[in-house]
Design a protein around this motif. Structure first.
Motif, PDB file in Angstrom:
ATOM      1  N   LYS A   1      -2.399   8.754   6.692  1.00  0.00           N
ATOM      2  CA  LYS A   1      -1.855   7.474   7.169  1.00  0.00           C
ATOM      3  C   LYS A   1      -0.460   7.666   7.746  1.00  0.00           C
ATOM      4  O   LYS A   1      -0.092   7.007   8.728  1.00  0.00           O
ATOM      5  CB  LYS A   1      -1.831   6.480   6.006  1.00  0.00           C
ATOM      6  CG  LYS A   1      -1.272   5.111   6.351  1.00  0.00           C
ATOM      7  CD  LYS A   1      -2.020   4.445   7.504  1.00  0.00           C
ATOM      8  CE  LYS A   1      -3.423   4.037   7.132  1.00  0.00           C
ATOM      9  NZ  LYS A   1      -4.092   3.264   8.197  1.00  0.00           N
TER      10      LYS A   1
ATOM     11  N   ASN B   1       0.821  -1.203   0.000  1.00  0.00           N
ATOM     12  CA  ASN B   1       0.000   0.000   0.000  1.00  0.00           C
ATOM     13  C   ASN B   1       0.861   1.261   0.000  1.00  0.00           C
ATOM     14  O   ASN B   1       1.968   1.270   0.541  1.00  0.00           O
ATOM     15  CB  ASN B   1      -0.900   0.006   1.238  1.00  0.00           C
ATOM     16  CG  ASN B   1      -1.775  -1.235   1.325  1.00  0.00           C
ATOM     17  OD1 ASN B   1      -2.757  -1.360   0.622  1.00  0.00           O
ATOM     18  ND2 ASN B   1      -1.387  -2.165   2.188  1.00  0.00           N
ATOM     19  N   LYS B   2       0.331   2.328  -0.588  1.00  0.00           N
ATOM     20  CA  LYS B   2       0.984   3.628  -0.519  1.00  0.00           C
ATOM     21  C   LYS B   2       0.563   4.337   0.767  1.00  0.00           C
ATOM     22  O   LYS B   2      -0.507   4.073   1.311  1.00  0.00           O
ATOM     23  CB  LYS B   2       0.600   4.478  -1.736  1.00  0.00           C
ATOM     24  CG  LYS B   2       1.194   3.976  -3.041  1.00  0.00           C
ATOM     25  CD  LYS B   2       0.877   4.931  -4.180  1.00  0.00           C
ATOM     26  CE  LYS B   2       1.536   4.456  -5.467  1.00  0.00           C
ATOM     27  NZ  LYS B   2       1.257   5.373  -6.609  1.00  0.00           N
ATOM     28  N   ILE B   3       1.414   5.234   1.242  1.00  0.00           N
ATOM     29  CA  ILE B   3       1.141   5.950   2.492  1.00  0.00           C
ATOM     30  C   ILE B   3       0.628   7.351   2.178  1.00  0.00           C
ATOM     31  O   ILE B   3       1.352   8.190   1.633  1.00  0.00           O
ATOM     32  CB  ILE B   3       2.403   6.039   3.372  1.00  0.00           C
ATOM     33  CG1 ILE B   3       2.916   4.636   3.712  1.00  0.00           C
ATOM     34  CG2 ILE B   3       2.118   6.825   4.650  1.00  0.00           C
ATOM     35  CD1 ILE B   3       4.193   4.619   4.526  1.00  0.00           C
ATOM     36  N   SER B   4      -0.620   7.593   2.544  1.00  0.00           N
ATOM     37  CA  SER B   4      -1.190   8.938   2.380  1.00  0.00           C
ATOM     38  C   SER B   4      -0.694   9.834   3.518  1.00  0.00           C
ATOM     39  O   SER B   4      -0.088   9.347   4.484  1.00  0.00           O
ATOM     40  CB  SER B   4      -2.716   8.869   2.414  1.00  0.00           C
ATOM     41  OG  SER B   4      -3.166   8.454   3.698  1.00  0.00           O
TER      42      SER B   4
ATOM     43  N   GLU C   1      12.807  -0.221   2.134  1.00  0.00           N
ATOM     44  CA  GLU C   1      11.796   0.259   1.196  1.00  0.00           C
ATOM     45  C   GLU C   1      10.383  -0.040   1.689  1.00  0.00           C
ATOM     46  O   GLU C   1       9.426   0.575   1.233  1.00  0.00           O
ATOM     47  CB  GLU C   1      12.014  -0.384  -0.176  1.00  0.00           C
ATOM     48  CG  GLU C   1      13.334   0.025  -0.826  1.00  0.00           C
ATOM     49  CD  GLU C   1      13.537  -0.663  -2.168  1.00  0.00           C
ATOM     50  OE1 GLU C   1      12.682  -1.496  -2.545  1.00  0.00           O
ATOM     51  OE2 GLU C   1      14.546  -0.358  -2.828  1.00  0.00           O
TER      52      GLU C   1
ATOM     53  N   TYR D   1       3.405  -1.381   3.708  1.00  0.00           N
ATOM     54  CA  TYR D   1       3.420  -0.048   3.096  1.00  0.00           C
ATOM     55  C   TYR D   1       4.779   0.206   2.455  1.00  0.00           C
ATOM     56  O   TYR D   1       5.826  -0.190   2.985  1.00  0.00           O
ATOM     57  CB  TYR D   1       3.160   1.026   4.145  1.00  0.00           C
ATOM     58  CG  TYR D   1       1.788   0.958   4.770  1.00  0.00           C
ATOM     59  CD1 TYR D   1       0.699   1.580   4.174  1.00  0.00           C
ATOM     60  CD2 TYR D   1       1.596   0.261   5.950  1.00  0.00           C
ATOM     61  CE1 TYR D   1      -0.567   1.511   4.753  1.00  0.00           C
ATOM     62  CE2 TYR D   1       0.340   0.175   6.535  1.00  0.00           C
ATOM     63  CZ  TYR D   1      -0.736   0.803   5.930  1.00  0.00           C
ATOM     64  OH  TYR D   1      -1.988   0.723   6.502  1.00  0.00           O
ATOM     65  N   SER D   2       4.753   0.891   1.309  1.00  0.00           N
ATOM     66  CA  SER D   2       5.973   1.303   0.633  1.00  0.00           C
ATOM     67  C   SER D   2       6.359   2.703   1.101  1.00  0.00           C
ATOM     68  O   SER D   2       5.497   3.566   1.288  1.00  0.00           O
ATOM     69  CB  SER D   2       5.754   1.302  -0.884  1.00  0.00           C
ATOM     70  OG  SER D   2       6.843   1.916  -1.547  1.00  0.00           O
TER      71      SER D   2
ATOM     72  N   GLU E   1       8.232   4.490  -0.771  1.00  0.00           N
ATOM     73  CA  GLU E   1       8.506   5.199  -2.030  1.00  0.00           C
ATOM     74  C   GLU E   1       7.649   6.462  -2.111  1.00  0.00           C
ATOM     75  O   GLU E   1       6.455   6.460  -1.807  1.00  0.00           O
ATOM     76  CB  GLU E   1       8.185   4.284  -3.208  1.00  0.00           C
ATOM     77  CG  GLU E   1       8.578   4.859  -4.559  1.00  0.00           C
ATOM     78  CD  GLU E   1       8.272   3.907  -5.698  1.00  0.00           C
ATOM     79  OE1 GLU E   1       8.421   4.327  -6.861  1.00  0.00           O
ATOM     80  OE2 GLU E   1       7.877   2.754  -5.428  1.00  0.00           O
ATOM     81  N   GLY E   2       8.275   7.564  -2.503  1.00  0.00           N
ATOM     82  CA  GLY E   2       7.560   8.825  -2.667  1.00  0.00           C
ATOM     83  C   GLY E   2       7.572   9.718  -1.449  1.00  0.00           C
ATOM     84  O   GLY E   2       7.169  10.891  -1.529  1.00  0.00           O
ATOM     85  N   LEU E   3       8.056   9.194  -0.308  1.00  0.00           N
ATOM     86  CA  LEU E   3       8.139  10.014   0.901  1.00  0.00           C
ATOM     87  C   LEU E   3       9.455  10.789   0.908  1.00  0.00           C
ATOM     88  O   LEU E   3      10.485  10.296   0.432  1.00  0.00           O
ATOM     89  CB  LEU E   3       8.061   9.136   2.153  1.00  0.00           C
ATOM     90  CG  LEU E   3       6.787   8.303   2.354  1.00  0.00           C
ATOM     91  CD1 LEU E   3       6.873   7.565   3.684  1.00  0.00           C
ATOM     92  CD2 LEU E   3       5.533   9.153   2.299  1.00  0.00           C
TER      93      LEU E   3
END
Length: 231
Positions: A10, A4-7, A71, A50-51, A53-55
């Motif tokens: 979240k 899952n991606k982390i909003s 990761e 959770y990934s 990636e993108g943080l």
């Protein structure tokens, strides 16, 4: 394995799980890296993955203190084990160092301990250093928290022999008559077993070393004793 991606929302929720207070409130804890996640899955634990990636660096820092972050992180339910399962027990009296606790858990699994009992003042099982040090062993052994005096009383009612650790008035580990059912109590890094727990032990044992060695690290000593008791 669903990742899952982390909003943003979240992220705030997950960051709170770095604190003992929120671990206790939410009954969840964070594990870092694919190896621990894989071990949790092998043990049929419920894991949300959770990934990272993108943080950005600040956001990652809120979730992990590792210098080279992994990761992936996982979120697991805290353990709700309560029973003294099996015939071999390891009781930990005020173990404070997370690295020691993690190593002890690994050794307990390796040498066939059925249940580990964490005494009231032992450090948190969900400390990130404890979790990393266990290398996943934490998911494959019964671990409970209990007042050790009450625990020892319960074990004695089951006719389980309770070994304390004390060089003074102790018996050389290699000379004891081994039992198929036993409890080993290991004490604090600096002070050893507390006096009230020491009094409840049936027998004191110690590891014979040469005169140049003053003492052994508690994790090392635990490993040696469990190895000998498992022979």
């Amino acid at each position: 394995m669903e990742i899952n991606k982390i909003s943003k929302n979240k992220l705030k929720q997950l960051a709170k799980l770095k604190q003992k207070k929120y671990i206790n409130l939410e009954h969840k804890f964070i594990i870092e890296g694919s190896h621990l996640i894989e071990e949790a899955i092998k043990a049929n634990k419920n894991v949300f993955i959770y990934s990272l990636e993108g943080l950005d660096k600040k956001e990652i820092k809120s979730l992990t203190n590792l210098e080279s972050p992994t990761e992936l992180i996982g979120v697991c339910d805290t353990f709700d084990n309560k029973d003294l399962i099996g015939n071999r027990f390891l009781l930990l009296d005020e173990i404070q160092d997370p690295g020691n606790l993690g190593t002890i858990i690994r050794s307990a699994l390796a040498f066939n301990i059925d249940t580990i009992v964490l005494g009231d003042k032992t450090c948190s099982l969900y400390n990130e250093k404890v979790l990393r040090s266990t290398q996943g062993a934490i998911f494959h052994i019964n671990i409970i928290s209990m007042n050790l005096e009450e625990c020892i009383e319960k074990l004695k009612r089951k006719n389980v022999i309770v070994y304390g650790t004390n060089v003074v008035n102790g018996t050389d580990l290699k000379t004891i008559n081994k039992s198929s059912s036993y409890a080993l109590v290991m004490g604090n890094e600096g002070n050893g077993l507390s006096k009230n727990i020491q009094k409840l032990c049936d027998k004191n044992i110690y590891i014979k070393t040469n005169d140049l060695s003053e003492s052994l690290n508690v994790a090392m000593a635990t490993s040696i004793i469990l190895y000998e008791l498992d022979k």
